[in-house]
Design an enzyme around this catalytic site. Sequence first.
Site, mmCIF file in Angstrom:
data_model
loop_
_atom_site.group_PDB
_atom_site.id
_atom_site.type_symbol
_atom_site.label_atom_id
_atom_site.label_comp_id
_atom_site.label_asym_id
_atom_site.label_seq_id
_atom_site.Cartn_x
_atom_site.Cartn_y
_atom_site.Cartn_z
ATOM 1 N N SER A 167 0.634 -1.178 0.071
ATOM 2 C CA SER A 167 -0.025 -0.021 -0.104
ATOM 3 C C SER A 167 0.788 1.410 -0.095
ATOM 4 O O SER A 167 0.582 2.089 -0.737
ATOM 5 C CB SER A 167 -1.101 0.027 1.449
ATOM 6 O OG SER A 167 -1.967 -0.962 1.262
ATOM 7 N N ASP A 171 -6.749 -8.114 4.803
ATOM 8 C CA ASP A 171 -6.054 -8.889 3.925
ATOM 9 C C ASP A 171 -5.572 -10.217 4.535
ATOM 10 O O ASP A 171 -4.923 -11.161 4.112
ATOM 11 C CB ASP A 171 -4.903 -8.155 3.305
ATOM 12 C CG ASP A 171 -5.439 -7.094 2.379
ATOM 13 O OD1 ASP A 171 -6.670 -7.211 1.902
ATOM 14 O OD2 ASP A 171 -4.542 -6.073 2.196
HETATM 15 C C1 S3P Z 1 -5.535 -1.172 0.072
HETATM 16 C C2 S3P Z 1 -7.093 -1.375 0.695
HETATM 17 C C3 S3P Z 1 -7.668 -2.558 0.819
HETATM 18 C C4 S3P Z 1 -6.874 -3.754 0.787
HETATM 19 C C5 S3P Z 1 -5.934 -3.762 -0.460
HETATM 20 C C6 S3P Z 1 -5.026 -2.736 -0.298
HETATM 21 C C7 S3P Z 1 -5.015 -0.053 -0.213
HETATM 22 O O1 S3P Z 1 -8.632 -2.856 0.024
HETATM 23 O O2 S3P Z 1 -7.540 -5.016 0.900
HETATM 24 O O3 S3P Z 1 -5.141 -4.965 -0.494
HETATM 25 O O4 S3P Z 1 -3.854 -0.039 -0.396
HETATM 26 O O5 S3P Z 1 -5.704 1.158 0.130
HETATM 27 P P1 S3P Z 1 -10.240 -2.062 0.008
HETATM 28 O O6 S3P Z 1 -9.926 -0.523 0.020
HETATM 29 O O7 S3P Z 1 -11.004 -2.605 -0.962
HETATM 30 O O8 S3P Z 1 -10.712 -2.450 1.270
#
Ligand code: S3P
Length: 442
Positions: free
Chosen positions: A23, A321
């Site tokens: 992220s 996750d």
């Molecule tokens: C993420 C947000 C999450 C997560 C993804 C990474 C991000 O998704 O599941 O692996 O980097 O902002 P969602 O925004 O769909 O919850």
Amino acid sequence: MPGLQSSPTGPLSGVAAVPGDKSISHRALILGALSVGETRITGLLESEDVLATATALNTFGAQAIHEDDGKWRVFGRGVGGLSEPSGVLDMGNSGTAARLLMGVSATLPFNTTFSGDASLSKRPMERAMIPLRQMGAQFTARDGGCLPITVSGAQAPIPITYELPMASAQVKTAVLLAGLNTPGLTTVIEPQPTRDHSERMLAHFGAEVVVEDTPGGGRRISLTGQPELTGHRVTVPGDFSSAAFPMVAALLAPKSRITLSGVGINPLRTGLLETLLEMGASIGVENRRSLSGEEAADLVVESSALKGITVSPSRAPSMIDEYPVLAVAAALAEGETRLEGLAELRVKESDRLGAMAKGLAAAGVDVTETEDSLTIRGGGAKHPGGVQIEAHLDHRIAMAFLVLGLATERLISIDDAATIDSSFPGFAALMNGLGADIKECP
Ligand code: S3P
């Protein structure tokens, strides 16, 4: 790429550093591209997902360059300074790349087309398009609001206040990134706090971001548009979501003790740590330090006898996750574990709720699936294993079952290991360095 198989293992030991946070890596590249001057990134995750973002930013006219010393340099074009891409931007498997860059392009006055792989092309994008339309962008999407999607960016972007219907850091960030090139105040209200890497990094790059708690337990994030962002240095901590796999493996393999160094411990990411501690895990958090506005630490994990618990929906955003690998821990814990409030898991890289329920049952685990929960009854004799699991183009499903295979009677294989490179290149080598037995299927 052939499949991988993991066989029952002895103790895990040693020190390992998992790759950089996915992220934070996406965000560092994007904010670098939207800044004036040079951004230097240390520890960037060089996985397929993040490289999709880097390639796309280069097509937008920024320069994201991999240096020989392993660092990345990004020469940005400033907020609003990117230029119309010459071709379709392929987001591969990455929902984060797609939704964040749709946010960036929503307030740039030209057309941008995004495509993705078979998994990403099934995932819902309407959730990002709804607020971005209110800001003035227009979209042409495939039926059901899926990729490929063409964004016609707003000529005169409108600042909005948007209340998210679900907890999603990607949608929150898409709106904030669109808000960067919008005059006035863009506000996002989230029902529950989700990972706040964007808010922290926007502030690190010089934007004015105000974060307030709401009476309902959520957060209100306001960004002042059209700031001049300036290039910065960013050091990316290890990805807690990747650390989760060796962490659970070490808890399950008897007589293990491992140290995972330099892992990001942003409190909105570490729900799994709290949950495992409640289940009786021995995990020490040592050498806490700060890296470019994020907290990191070394995690010392020792094998532990886990007990089943009920995990409430309020925990979901901080460990969204990690449910696949938590389900594996639950399969080996004594008693029943109930995981609730998991509807969002159905729209990840695969239907993770369905994939875990099906795969665990095939490996001999007693599991019940509902629309938004999973109940797992662990304990007793070892689970038989001896099955091949479908990864469904989902890296975390693949890695979770390879961890389970370390603790079943017979080996577990997965049909497709290539997907692991989207978040954790070098997964098998790192695990084997700690004592696991993961290799290519014959
Ligand atoms: C993420 C947000 C999450 C997560 C993804 C990474 C991000 O998704 O599941 O692996 O980097 O902002 P969602 O925004 O769909 O919850």
